[in-house]
Write a protein that holds these residues in place. Structure first.
Motif, mmCIF file in Angstrom:
data_model
loop_
_atom_site.group_PDB
_atom_site.id
_atom_site.type_symbol
_atom_site.label_atom_id
_atom_site.label_comp_id
_atom_site.label_asym_id
_atom_site.label_seq_id
_atom_site.Cartn_x
_atom_site.Cartn_y
_atom_site.Cartn_z
ATOM 1 N N THR A 137 0.487 -3.397 -5.828
ATOM 2 C CA THR A 137 0.566 -2.361 -5.104
ATOM 3 C C THR A 137 -0.243 -1.088 -5.143
ATOM 4 O O THR A 137 -0.482 -0.957 -6.255
ATOM 5 C CB THR A 137 2.316 -1.589 -5.776
ATOM 6 N N ARG A 138 -1.419 -0.794 -4.475
ATOM 7 C CA ARG A 138 -2.360 -0.059 -4.036
ATOM 8 C C ARG A 138 -1.742 1.706 -4.104
ATOM 9 O O ARG A 138 -1.341 1.501 -2.762
ATOM 10 C CB ARG A 138 -3.663 0.158 -3.634
ATOM 11 N N TYR B 196 1.193 -0.704 0.075
ATOM 12 C CA TYR B 196 -0.326 -0.071 -0.277
ATOM 13 C C TYR B 196 1.446 1.785 -0.007
ATOM 14 O O TYR B 196 1.865 1.159 0.705
ATOM 15 C CB TYR B 196 -0.777 0.207 1.093
#
Lengths: 112, 114
Positions: B109-110, B10
């Motif tokens: 991956t946000r 994140y």
């Protein structure tokens, strides 16, 4: 220009029944087709594939059918299980640099 | 052992910042990719590197610059982040030369730009 299309954003199926996920494509140069499965917060994982020279490939409960004349492929899951609930992406590969193009996905829900 | 790992999972950052996402694969594959999944859930390829050489470069703003120090690593650097860059970014790897394999993906991956 979306070359790989999954027109059904979602599908609900009872446990034990057949799930059929569909995919259409426009590019005649695609030589290989794949299905990926994706759970929330995870990356897509490979499920099954088929070469453009074949019309069917089977792996356990999963079967992929290819109709080149209609530029259509489908994924059959029999019998469907609750653990199959996920987003399914259709993908297609072109030769050369082996670029893989993905569809928009179909969210499958298998109801116990 | 994770086959394709990317960090961070994140990332929340402000507009205008510069950030990097790292990716590593331990499968011995010769090709690595970056994909972007936008709000419409469309998975679109951004870049592909084969043995550290850029081979696919889709229409991506110049603010995005991939770097491949060796064939096991492909990092993505993004300059001057914009709100529209918010998405999930997936790294993947596959074998292209000497027998093709399907792509293996990292967990994503946000990226959220505020």
């Amino acid at each position: 220009d979306q070359q790989v299309k999954q027109n059904s954003p979602s599908l609900s199926v009872q446990e034990g029944r057949i799930s059929i996920l569909n995919c259409d494509y426009t590019n005649s140069m695609f030589d290989y087709f794949l299905w990926y499965k994706k759970y929330p917060a995870e990356g897509p994982t490979f499920l099954i594939s088929i070469s453009s020279i074949k019309d069917k490939n089977e792996d356990g409960r999963f079967t992929v059918f290819l109709n080149k004349s209609a530029k259509h492929l489908s994924l059959h899951i029999v019998p469907s299980q609750p653990g199959d609930s996920a987003v399914y992406f259709c993908a297609a590969r072109t030769g050369g640099y082996q670029k893989v193009t993905f569809g928009t996905g179909t969210k499958l829900q298998v109801i116990p | 052992d994770t086959a394709v790992s990317q960090t961070p999972k994140y990332l929340v950052t402000q507009m205008g910042n510069d950030k990097s996402i790292k990716c590593e694969q331990n499968l011995g594959h010769d090709t690595m990719y970056w994909y972007k999944q936008d709000s419409k859930k469309f998975l679109k390829i951004m870049f592909s590197y084969n043995n550290k050489e850029l081979i696919i470069n889709e229409t991506v703003p110049n603010r995005f610059s991939p770097k491949s120090p060796d064939k096991a690593h492909l990092n993505l650097h993004i300059n001057s982040l914009e709100l529209g860059d918010s998405a999930v970014y997936f790294c993947a790897s596959s074998q292209v030369g000497q027998g093709w394999t399907e792509a293996f993906f990292g967990q994503g991956t946000r990226l959220t730009v505020v």
